[in-house]
Motif scaffolding. Structure first.
Motif, PDB file in Angstrom:
ATOM      1  N   THR A 165       0.836  -1.201   0.000  1.00 60.04           N
ATOM      2  CA  THR A 165       0.000   0.000   0.000  1.00 60.04           C
ATOM      3  C   THR A 165       0.866   1.245   0.000  1.00 60.04           C
ATOM      4  OG1 THR A 165      -0.156   0.014   2.423  1.00 60.04           O
ATOM      5  CG2 THR A 165      -1.877  -1.169   1.197  1.00 60.04           C
ATOM      6  N   HIS A 166       1.962   1.193   0.731  1.00 58.44           N
ATOM      7  CA  HIS A 166       2.991   2.237   0.732  1.00 58.44           C
ATOM      8  C   HIS A 166       4.203   1.658   1.441  1.00 58.44           C
ATOM      9  CE1 HIS A 166       0.936   2.733   4.559  1.00 58.44           C
ATOM     10  NE2 HIS A 166       1.748   3.702   4.972  1.00 58.44           N
ATOM     11  N   LEU A 167       5.261   2.417   1.569  1.00 60.01           N
ATOM     12  CA  LEU A 167       6.522   1.819   2.031  1.00 60.01           C
ATOM     13  C   LEU A 167       6.910   2.219   3.454  1.00 60.01           C
ATOM     14  CD1 LEU A 167       8.591   1.943  -1.303  1.00 60.01           C
ATOM     15  CD2 LEU A 167       7.541  -0.062  -0.215  1.00 60.01           C
ATOM     16  N   HIS A 168       5.959   2.671   4.259  1.00 61.68           N
ATOM     17  CA  HIS A 168       6.258   2.880   5.679  1.00 61.68           C
ATOM     18  C   HIS A 168       6.627   1.532   6.300  1.00 61.68           C
ATOM     19  CE1 HIS A 168       3.907   6.932   6.067  1.00 61.68           C
ATOM     20  NE2 HIS A 168       5.072   7.057   5.452  1.00 61.68           N
ATOM     21  N   ASN A 169       7.528   1.593   7.288  1.00 64.03           N
ATOM     22  CA  ASN A 169       8.125   0.368   7.814  1.00 64.03           C
ATOM     23  C   ASN A 169       7.105  -0.588   8.412  1.00 64.03           C
ATOM     24  OD1 ASN A 169      10.481  -1.217   8.483  1.00 64.03           O
ATOM     25  ND2 ASN A 169      10.119  -0.631  10.615  1.00 64.03           N
ATOM     26  N   ASP A 170       5.989  -0.070   8.954  1.00 65.42           N
ATOM     27  CA  ASP A 170       4.997  -0.975   9.558  1.00 65.42           C
ATOM     28  C   ASP A 170       4.143  -1.670   8.497  1.00 65.42           C
ATOM     29  OD1 ASP A 170       4.013   1.751   9.278  1.00 65.42           O
ATOM     30  OD2 ASP A 170       2.161   1.092  10.238  1.00 65.42           O
ATOM     31  N   HIS A 171       4.369  -1.345   7.231  1.00 66.90           N
ATOM     32  CA  HIS A 171       3.623  -1.977   6.134  1.00 66.90           C
ATOM     33  C   HIS A 171       4.498  -2.864   5.256  1.00 66.90           C
ATOM     34  CE1 HIS A 171      -0.057   0.470   6.811  1.00 66.90           C
ATOM     35  NE2 HIS A 171       0.850   1.156   7.484  1.00 66.90           N
ATOM     36  N   CYS A 172       5.822  -2.640   5.311  1.00 69.78           N
ATOM     37  CA  CYS A 172       6.693  -3.416   4.413  1.00 69.78           C
ATOM     38  C   CYS A 172       7.955  -3.932   5.097  1.00 69.78           C
ATOM     39  CB  CYS A 172       7.043  -2.599   3.177  1.00 69.78           C
ATOM     40  SG  CYS A 172       8.189  -1.254   3.487  1.00 69.78           S
TER      41      CYS A 172
ATOM     42  N   GLY B 261      -2.750  11.344   0.529  1.00 67.12           N
ATOM     43  CA  GLY B 261      -2.945  12.134   1.748  1.00 67.12           C
ATOM     44  C   GLY B 261      -1.969  11.689   2.819  1.00 67.12           C
ATOM     45  N   HIS B 262      -2.087  10.404   3.210  1.00 67.80           N
ATOM     46  CA  HIS B 262      -1.135   9.850   4.185  1.00 67.80           C
ATOM     47  C   HIS B 262       0.268   9.937   3.595  1.00 67.80           C
ATOM     48  CE1 HIS B 262       0.352   7.344   7.415  1.00 67.80           C
ATOM     49  NE2 HIS B 262       0.859   6.499   6.537  1.00 67.80           N
ATOM     50  N   THR B 263       0.419   9.431   2.367  1.00 71.55           N
ATOM     51  CA  THR B 263       1.585   9.752   1.538  1.00 71.55           C
ATOM     52  C   THR B 263       1.032  10.160   0.170  1.00 71.55           C
ATOM     53  OG1 THR B 263       1.918   7.541   0.573  1.00 71.55           O
ATOM     54  CG2 THR B 263       2.975   7.969   2.706  1.00 71.55           C
TER      55      THR B 263
ATOM     56  N   ALA C 250      -5.760   0.413   4.520  1.00 76.81           N
ATOM     57  CA  ALA C 250      -4.388   0.745   4.943  1.00 76.81           C
ATOM     58  C   ALA C 250      -4.391   2.045   5.737  1.00 76.81           C
ATOM     59  CB  ALA C 250      -3.462   0.772   3.737  1.00 76.81           C
ATOM     60  N   ASP C 251      -3.462   2.957   5.461  1.00 79.68           N
ATOM     61  CA  ASP C 251      -3.375   4.185   6.256  1.00 79.68           C
ATOM     62  C   ASP C 251      -4.213   5.332   5.682  1.00 79.68           C
ATOM     63  OD1 ASP C 251      -1.899   3.190   8.319  1.00 79.68           O
ATOM     64  OD2 ASP C 251       0.043   3.862   7.560  1.00 79.68           O
ATOM     65  N   ALA C 252      -5.031   5.051   4.644  1.00 79.90           N
ATOM     66  CA  ALA C 252      -5.999   6.074   4.220  1.00 79.90           C
ATOM     67  C   ALA C 252      -7.071   6.228   5.298  1.00 79.90           C
ATOM     68  CB  ALA C 252      -6.627   5.702   2.885  1.00 79.90           C
TER      69      ALA C 252
END
Ligand SMILES: [Zn+2]
Ligand SMILES: [Zn+2]
Length: 303
Positions: A120-127, A203-205, A224-226
């Motif tokens: 969904t994006h590359l923040h550490n808690d997601h990847c 928005g989040h990224t 995800a973080d949306a």
């Protein structure tokens, strides 16, 4: 007993959407600062939703999806993984190892069975779970046969972070995939397999994406973080401090809410510590998320 000495457990949930199976699994729970999670929202309001611990941390689930569509296994996000130091593990109160792989094994799925990892994006808690250390200490892809799909702009932002984003964008989650040729760059809304696609939700990224699954006349969306907690859809002004473009986040949430109501879609909340799946209702002009009872988190005293 303080809140962080309680253990939280995700209830694994499966949603059949026609021929497509969606399993909500997880990489465990971390405890992060409540102020970061709830942004400008006063603490007297957010603590009615979730209680902080003595360090002002709130529990945050690390849900991921396993989608079985046709002959493909698709994993959506890989959790935070196990590459961090003991010091960081203590700071975020992370318990246990190989949490996501354990959930996959319970469904009879091995790491080598995964065909596609959607990020969904590359923040550490997601990847963070993209890669792991092998027995000899080398950094290797966790899913050796998978293509890992990431938005072009998100990859650029992660490879060249700024002062604000470098605390969560780590090359070790991405570079080993480039070396093995497993990283696949996508640009904008993208069809994955019939009934599964990604859609940009900025928005989040700037290039955050959600994943939509559609089958048997039903729809589900991994937000995800949306919209990482249900309450963020009920109260559109509640935006995490982590969001880079808060007004864009609010616009995205309005769009997602309208879509969810129109399709009566299952909503999957990645970090919500109270429940993982729900449906949106509109009552007297206000949004309300009705949780799927089976997806409520169990809170286990002890720890
Ligand atoms: Zn994020
Ligand atoms: Zn997150």
């Amino acid at each position: 007993m303080t809140e962080s000495t309680r253990l939280y457990r995700n209830s694994p949930v499966s949603l059949p959407l026609g021929e497509i199976q969606v399993h909500v699994i997880s990489d465990g729970v971390v405890w992060w600062d409540g102020g970061g999670m709830f942004g400008l929202t006063p603490k007297v309001l957010w603590r009615r939703v979730i209680q902080e611990d003595e360090l002002n941390r709130v529990p945050m689930m690390l849900r991921t999806l396993l989608i079985r569509a046709g002959d493909k296994y698709i994993l959506v996000d890989t959790g935070i993984g196990d590459k961090m130091s003991e010091k960081i593990r203590t700071q975020i109160n992370l318990k246990g190892r190989d949490r996501l792989l354990t959930d996959l094994a319970a469904l009879g799925v091995r790491p080598e069975d995964i065909d596609i990892v959607l990020l969904t994006h590359l923040h550490n808690d997601h990847c963070g779970g993209n890669t792991r250390f092998d027995a000899s200490g080398h950094l290797v892809p966790t899913f050796p046969n998978a293509e890992y799909w990431v938005q072009r702009r998100e990859l650029a932002d992660a490879m060249f972070p700024n002062e604000r984003t470098r605390g969560t964008y780590f090359r070790e989650n991405v570079e080993p995939l480039m070396e093995t040729g497993q990283l696949q760059v996508i640009d904008g809304d993208t069809d994955v397999v019939p009934g599964v696609w990604t859609t940009l939700t900025p928005g989040h990224t700037a290039s955050h994406q959600c994943v939509v699954v559609s089958g048997g006349g039903e729809h589900a969306i991994f937000l995800a973080d949306a919209v990482s907690w249900g309450v963020f859809l009920e109260r559109l002004a509640w935006v995490p401090a982590y969001d880079l473009e808060p007004m864009v986040s609010i616009h995205t949430k309005k769009r997602l809410a309208r879509w969810a109501l129109r399709h009566d879609a299952w909503l999957i909340f990645q970090h919500d510590a109270r429940f993982g799946v729900g449906k949106l209702e509109e009552r007297e002009g206000r949004y309300h998320v009705r949780p799927l009872d089976d997806s409520r988190s169990e809170i286990i005293p002890g720890g």
